[in-house]
Design a protein around this motif. Structure first.
Motif, PDB file in Angstrom:
ATOM      1  N   UNK A  40       0.838  -1.204   0.000  1.00  0.00           N
ATOM      2  CA  UNK A  40       0.000   0.000   0.000  1.00  0.00           C
ATOM      3  C   UNK A  40       0.869   1.248   0.000  1.00  0.00           C
ATOM      4  N   UNK A  41       1.907   1.265   0.851  1.00  0.00           N
ATOM      5  CA  UNK A  41       2.802   2.428   0.920  1.00  0.00           C
ATOM      6  C   UNK A  41       3.511   2.620  -0.416  1.00  0.00           C
ATOM      7  N   UNK A  42       3.984   1.531  -1.007  1.00  0.00           N
ATOM      8  CA  UNK A  42       4.706   1.616  -2.277  1.00  0.00           C
ATOM      9  C   UNK A  42       3.810   2.182  -3.372  1.00  0.00           C
ATOM     10  N   UNK A  43       2.567   1.705  -3.456  1.00  0.00           N
ATOM     11  CA  UNK A  43       1.652   2.199  -4.481  1.00  0.00           C
ATOM     12  C   UNK A  43       1.361   3.674  -4.285  1.00  0.00           C
ATOM     13  N   UNK A  44       1.172   4.086  -3.037  1.00  0.00           N
ATOM     14  CA  UNK A  44       0.859   5.487  -2.757  1.00  0.00           C
ATOM     15  C   UNK A  44       2.007   6.415  -3.144  1.00  0.00           C
ATOM     16  N   UNK A  45       3.245   5.922  -3.127  1.00  0.00           N
ATOM     17  CA  UNK A  45       4.409   6.766  -3.397  1.00  0.00           C
ATOM     18  C   UNK A  45       5.069   6.465  -4.744  1.00  0.00           C
ATOM     19  N   UNK A  46       4.468   5.582  -5.524  1.00  0.00           N
ATOM     20  CA  UNK A  46       5.101   5.134  -6.765  1.00  0.00           C
ATOM     21  C   UNK A  46       4.817   6.071  -7.930  1.00  0.00           C
ATOM     22  N   UNK A  47       5.857   6.334  -8.723  1.00  0.00           N
ATOM     23  CA  UNK A  47       5.713   7.005 -10.015  1.00  0.00           C
ATOM     24  C   UNK A  47       6.540   6.236 -11.035  1.00  0.00           C
ATOM     25  N   UNK A  48       6.160   6.279 -12.311  1.00  0.00           N
ATOM     26  CA  UNK A  48       6.941   5.576 -13.335  1.00  0.00           C
ATOM     27  C   UNK A  48       8.374   6.100 -13.409  1.00  0.00           C
ATOM     28  N   UNK A  49       9.268   5.246 -13.845  1.00  0.00           N
ATOM     29  CA  UNK A  49      10.679   5.622 -13.921  1.00  0.00           C
ATOM     30  C   UNK A  49      10.876   6.796 -14.876  1.00  0.00           C
ATOM     31  N   UNK A  50      11.606   7.779 -14.401  1.00  0.00           N
ATOM     32  CA  UNK A  50      11.863   8.969 -15.207  1.00  0.00           C
ATOM     33  C   UNK A  50      12.699   8.628 -16.441  1.00  0.00           C
ATOM     34  N   UNK A  51      13.532   7.608 -16.335  1.00  0.00           N
ATOM     35  CA  UNK A  51      14.337   7.214 -17.480  1.00  0.00           C
ATOM     36  C   UNK A  51      13.512   6.666 -18.630  1.00  0.00           C
ATOM     37  N   UNK A  52      12.329   6.142 -18.310  1.00  0.00           N
ATOM     38  CA  UNK A  52      11.431   5.606 -19.344  1.00  0.00           C
ATOM     39  C   UNK A  52      10.422   6.663 -19.775  1.00  0.00           C
ATOM     40  N   UNK A  53       9.852   7.359 -18.794  1.00  0.00           N
ATOM     41  CA  UNK A  53       8.855   8.400 -19.064  1.00  0.00           C
ATOM     42  C   UNK A  53       9.444   9.735 -18.614  1.00  0.00           C
ATOM     43  N   UNK A  54      10.074  10.411 -19.543  1.00  0.00           N
ATOM     44  CA  UNK A  54      10.840  11.609 -19.191  1.00  0.00           C
ATOM     45  C   UNK A  54       9.956  12.782 -18.792  1.00  0.00           C
ATOM     46  N   UNK A  55       8.759  12.869 -19.380  1.00  0.00           N
ATOM     47  CA  UNK A  55       7.874  14.010 -19.117  1.00  0.00           C
ATOM     48  C   UNK A  55       6.715  13.548 -18.244  1.00  0.00           C
ATOM     49  N   UNK A  56       6.610  14.131 -17.052  1.00  0.00           N
ATOM     50  CA  UNK A  56       5.582  13.736 -16.095  1.00  0.00           C
ATOM     51  C   UNK A  56       4.917  14.981 -15.516  1.00  0.00           C
ATOM     52  N   UNK A  57       3.677  14.808 -15.048  1.00  0.00           N
ATOM     53  CA  UNK A  57       2.957  15.964 -14.523  1.00  0.00           C
ATOM     54  C   UNK A  57       1.758  15.553 -13.696  1.00  0.00           C
ATOM     55  N   UNK A  58       0.801  16.473 -13.549  1.00  0.00           N
ATOM     56  CA  UNK A  58      -0.358  16.238 -12.688  1.00  0.00           C
ATOM     57  C   UNK A  58      -1.634  16.727 -13.360  1.00  0.00           C
ATOM     58  N   UNK A  59      -2.752  16.168 -12.888  1.00  0.00           N
ATOM     59  CA  UNK A  59      -4.058  16.775 -13.122  1.00  0.00           C
ATOM     60  C   UNK A  59      -4.482  17.371 -11.791  1.00  0.00           C
ATOM     61  N   UNK A  60      -4.961  18.602 -11.801  1.00  0.00           N
ATOM     62  CA  UNK A  60      -5.208  19.310 -10.549  1.00  0.00           C
ATOM     63  C   UNK A  60      -6.536  20.051 -10.620  1.00  0.00           C
ATOM     64  N   UNK A 213      -6.518  -0.910 -22.440  1.00  0.00           N
ATOM     65  CA  UNK A 213      -7.920  -1.044 -22.829  1.00  0.00           C
ATOM     66  C   UNK A 213      -8.310  -0.141 -23.998  1.00  0.00           C
ATOM     67  N   UNK A 214      -7.449   0.824 -24.352  1.00  0.00           N
ATOM     68  CA  UNK A 214      -7.750   1.674 -25.495  1.00  0.00           C
ATOM     69  C   UNK A 214      -7.574   0.971 -26.827  1.00  0.00           C
ATOM     70  N   UNK A 215      -6.835  -0.119 -26.822  1.00  0.00           N
ATOM     71  CA  UNK A 215      -6.636  -0.872 -28.053  1.00  0.00           C
ATOM     72  C   UNK A 215      -5.622  -0.268 -29.000  1.00  0.00           C
ATOM     73  N   UNK A 216      -5.008   0.831 -28.608  1.00  0.00           N
ATOM     74  CA  UNK A 216      -3.962   1.481 -29.400  1.00  0.00           C
ATOM     75  C   UNK A 216      -3.112   2.327 -28.461  1.00  0.00           C
ATOM     76  N   UNK A 217      -1.971   2.824 -28.924  1.00  0.00           N
ATOM     77  CA  UNK A 217      -1.085   3.573 -28.017  1.00  0.00           C
ATOM     78  C   UNK A 217      -1.755   4.808 -27.418  1.00  0.00           C
ATOM     79  N   UNK A 218      -1.425   5.082 -26.178  1.00  0.00           N
ATOM     80  CA  UNK A 218      -1.942   6.257 -25.493  1.00  0.00           C
ATOM     81  C   UNK A 218      -0.929   7.403 -25.582  1.00  0.00           C
ATOM     82  N   UNK A 219      -1.420   8.628 -25.384  1.00  0.00           N
ATOM     83  CA  UNK A 219      -0.549   9.808 -25.337  1.00  0.00           C
ATOM     84  C   UNK A 219      -0.268  10.221 -23.898  1.00  0.00           C
ATOM     85  N   UNK A 220      -1.286  10.085 -23.030  1.00  0.00           N
ATOM     86  CA  UNK A 220      -1.155  10.392 -21.607  1.00  0.00           C
ATOM     87  C   UNK A 220      -1.675   9.213 -20.798  1.00  0.00           C
ATOM     88  N   UNK A 221      -1.075   9.024 -19.622  1.00  0.00           N
ATOM     89  CA  UNK A 221      -1.472   7.918 -18.742  1.00  0.00           C
ATOM     90  C   UNK A 221      -1.480   8.421 -17.299  1.00  0.00           C
TER      91      UNK A 221
END
Length: 243
Positions: A40-60, A213-221
């Motif tokens: 539970x703690x790991x999931x709450x604090x987990x983000x994808x690896x920056x080396x794989x997903x260089x651009x990251x952000x938030x919805x607020x 589930x989109x059946x094709x590549x996504x742009x945002x996740x």
């Protein structure tokens, strides 16, 4: 006397064996609780690896309360999608404040509308375009597709949902000059299959594991819908861009 001693010894051995089993069971239960708590703690604090997903952000949005965008920038948020409007008349009460603060922090900014299949597309588009300024510097607009038409007071057919959605997209894209990103949830995709029918970039949602589930590549996740950080312990919606 010897027989009684032998019986007592056997009884004591059985008792010791039972105690050992109880101790083992207790240890296994504690280990399971510990593993669950760590997971539970790991999931709450987990983000994808920056080396794989260089651009990251938030919805607020307003539900996230007052957030320091400079602090968000410091922990690695490169962009912010700000909740702007919903349905025909609702507007996020913190949109202007969040929008300006994100820009002041040096983040890329986009705006999101929560679509309501029960309301006319034209009215919803008017709500969005009168809330969000026309600005070429903005990220492509996003529309959240989550609500189904089942709860509408008047029946809305699936075909009507799709045609009204196209009307909404066309009007918003005319205002912004950019194609809309479809933030599609699994229930909406399962019902209306918009990812297969509409040629727009996809924004998919699934905690921890990359969605398909989109059946094709996504742009945002949305990779973590409740990320705990020093900025907001209640949880942030953490989003990554496709490399």
């Amino acid at each position: 006397m010897a027989a009684r001693k032998g019986g007592g010894s056997a009884k004591g051995g059985a008792s010791s064996k039972g105690d050992w089993r109880l101790r083992l069971l207790g240890a296994l239960v504690l280990a399971a609780i510990g593993a669950g708590a760590w997971g539970w703690w790991h999931l709450r604090h987990w983000t994808p690896e920056r080396g794989v997903y260089a651009v990251q952000g938030v919805e607020i949005g307003a539900d996230d309360g007052e957030v320091s965008f400079s602090a968000l920038k410091a922990i690695g948020a490169d962009f912010a999608y700000v909740d702007a409007s919903a349905s025909a008349f609702a507007r996020d009460p913190r949109f202007v404040e969040n929008f300006e603060a994100a820009r002041a922090a040096g983040m890329e900014v986009g705006a999101l509308h929560r679509y309501d299949p029960c309301q006319p597309a034209g009215t919803q588009a008017a709500n969005f375009v009168t809330t969000v300024p026309r600005d070429a510097r903005l990220l492509p607009p996003a529309v959240e597709l989550d609500m189904l038409a089942d709860a509408c007071p008047v029946r809305v057919s699936d075909a009507r949902v799709e045609s009204e959605l196209m009307t909404f997209l066309n009007q918003v894209e005319t205002h912004t000059g950019k194609p809309v990103i479809l933030k599609v949830t699994p229930p909406f995709q399962s019902r209306y299959a918009v990812a297969h029918k509409l040629d727009r970039n996809l924004w998919l949602v699934r905690d921890r594991f990359e969605p398909a589930y989109g059946g094709r590549p996504w742009a945002l996740w949305t990779a973590n819908s409740a990320l705990a950080t020093e900025v907001a312990q209640d949880g942030l919606r953490w989003v990554v861009m496709q490399p």
